[in-house]
Design an enzyme around this catalytic site. Structure first.
Site, mmCIF file in Angstrom:
data_model
loop_
_atom_site.group_PDB
_atom_site.id
_atom_site.type_symbol
_atom_site.label_atom_id
_atom_site.label_comp_id
_atom_site.label_asym_id
_atom_site.label_seq_id
_atom_site.Cartn_x
_atom_site.Cartn_y
_atom_site.Cartn_z
ATOM 1 C CG HIS A 134 -1.641 1.289 1.492
ATOM 2 N ND1 HIS A 134 -2.875 1.687 0.309
ATOM 3 C CD2 HIS A 134 -1.634 2.388 2.269
ATOM 4 C CE1 HIS A 134 -3.177 2.901 0.827
ATOM 5 N NE2 HIS A 134 -2.552 3.181 1.938
ATOM 6 N NE ARG A 140 6.035 10.083 -1.054
ATOM 7 C CZ ARG A 140 5.179 9.338 -0.364
ATOM 8 N NH1 ARG A 140 4.200 9.980 0.218
ATOM 9 N NH2 ARG A 140 5.441 8.077 0.010
ATOM 10 C CD GLU A 169 -6.474 1.314 7.799
ATOM 11 O OE1 GLU A 169 -6.046 1.286 8.983
ATOM 12 O OE2 GLU A 169 -6.863 2.149 7.357
ATOM 13 C CD GLN A 181 -5.503 10.601 2.290
ATOM 14 O OE1 GLN A 181 -6.388 10.080 1.878
ATOM 15 N NE2 GLN A 181 -4.332 10.205 2.651
HETATM 16 CA CA CA Z 1 -5.971 4.234 6.956
#
Ligand code: CA
Length: 434
Positions: free
Chosen positions: A139, A148, A207, A246
């Site tokens: 991830h 990036r 998650e 974000q």
């Molecule tokens: Ca997270």
């Protein structure tokens, strides 16, 4: 390999996540009962307060039996794993096929047992603090490649530090709680000024969270070797994320409003004891980690994970003009064993500076992506920032989540005929609130 499975006198259908060997803990309520502790066998919920009423826990040296009547599990968990482990073993004994005590007591059964579809599951714990790690190399690499430098996708600290940030505990909710599409600031690359409005890039993150099972004092640390004493159990964790919000807000201090509008957990806490048969070795850590992050043994867990998206039914959102089907589409299969940093390392790192933890805190793993494209744990990665949309069974496409979509996360461990599962963490996305 021998198969030495004990069975319950409560029927456990084939493929069910909750055999006698699971005995997870949760909080349920229904028309007759306020929220209270429970376990689940098959599709039957067992009211632990009724077992306490009948004195079944009297011999376990629990000073305060009120833990079986409270609307959260924090005080129960705080009894410590030696005690809660005995409670779990006793429940296994009471419901084993050869034990007549409750099996032949229909009056007690009438008070203690409920079909799971007749109860409402509640938040199992009051979460004091929530920390989100970033511990999947796949991830972190995918995100680094997208945002990036593809040649240097991992930042220099990543293989030395279990990277994490402090999240928001107040907006962690139990499976089934609807989440409204959040609004916020975004800035398009070709504009010089930000816009305000509903996120256009609402995402899930697959998650697993662990529930902290004990308090530590400020100034003390937990080592990798005793970390499991402080990990009560695990839940599925959907860290809903607004990617466009974000992207604009996260420099320099990390995610803020893009992550704190709702995180969803599965209702049953599956104990580490139940998951013991499924220990697995994690990836080789190279370069060598600092001494306080070294560990012995197998500290990962082989837990298969999947995410499905169910498009909105026409009846739910009549204003939608696209033809919708009810079929959920499986979009991701991953596995908890892929995690580069294990939970013991996360907890050792979290406390190495003297930071204290408290019973009921949640630490989430970070998005669990695997090596191949079907195992990526977010829409961001699955659609590669929206450049490869997913085609749904109803003909519509998904770059990110639509209003009316339901995100369904599931997790289970399977070996030698034993299946220990988590059930589901389910979230319907509602339109933004006015
Ligand atoms: Ca997270």
């Amino acid at each position: 390999m021998g198969n030495d499975l004990r069975y319950s006198w409560i029927r456990v259908p084939a493929g069910n996540d909750f055999p006698l060997q699971n005995i997870p803990f949760g909080i349920f309520s229904n028309n007759e009962n306020s929220p209270r502790p429970a376990t689940r066998i098959g599709n039957t919920v067992v009211d632990l307060s009724v077992l306490a009423d009948h004195g079944f826990f009297d011999d376990l040296e629990i000073n305060d039996l009120s833990v079986f009547y409270q609307p959260i599990l924090n005080d129960f968990i705080a009894l410590g794993k030696p005690v809660t482990g005995k409670v779990r073993e006793l429940i296994m004994t009471l419901f084993a096929s050869d034990n007549p005590m409750i099996k032949e007591n229909l009056a007690l059964q009438n008070h203690a047992l409920y079909p799971v579809h007749e109860v409402k599951m509640q938040m199992p714990v009051s979460v004091g603090d929530y920390t989100d790690f970033y511990s999947s190399e796949e991830h972190a690499t995918n995100v680094g490649r997208m945002f990036r430098d593809p040649a240097n996708a991992l930042l220099p600290n990543w293989k030395h530090i279990p990277v994490g940030y402090h999240g928001r505990a107040s907006s962690i909710v139990v499976s089934g709680t609807p989440i409204h599409r959040p609004k916020g600031q975004t800035k398009a690359d070709d504009k010089s000024f930000p816009d305000f409005g509903p996120t256009q890039q609402l995402d899930f993150e697959l998650e697993i969270g662990f529930i902290v099972g004990g308090n530590t004092d400020l100034g003390t640390s937990i080592s990798t070797s005793n970390a499991e004493d402080y990990i009560f159990g695990l839940v599925l964790f959907n860290d809903l994320s607004a990617r466009d919000i974000q992207k604009w807000e996260y420099v320099p201090l990390g995610p803020f409003l893009s992550k704190n509008f709702g995180s969803v957990i599965s209702p049953w806490i599956v104990t580490l004891e139940a998951l013991e048969p499924f220990r697995a070795k994690g990836p080789v850590q190279d370069p060598e980690v600092l001494p306080y992050l070294k560990f012995e043994g197998a500290r990962n867990y082989d837990i298969q994970l999947e995410v499905a998206i169910e498009p909105p039914a026409v009846s739910r959102l009549p204003e939608r003009d696209e033809v919708s089907g009810k079929d959920a589409m499986l979009v991701c299969r991953s596995n908890f064993k892929y995690m580069y940093w294990n939970m013991c390392q996360q907890l050792a790192h979290h406390t190495v500076n003297g930071c204290n933890v408290r019973t009921g805190d949640i630490c989430a793993s970070g998005t669990i992506s695997g090596p191949d494209e079907g195992s990526f744990g977010s829409m961001l990665e699955l659609t590669w920032k929206g450049t490869r949309p997913i085609r749904m069974p109803d003909g519509s496409e998904r770059k990110f989540l639509h209003d009316g979509d339901t995100v369904i996360m599931r997790g289970r461990a399977e070996k030698n005929g034993l299946r220990i599962g988590f059930g589901e963490a389910t979230t319907i996305i509602l339109p933004p609130k006015d």
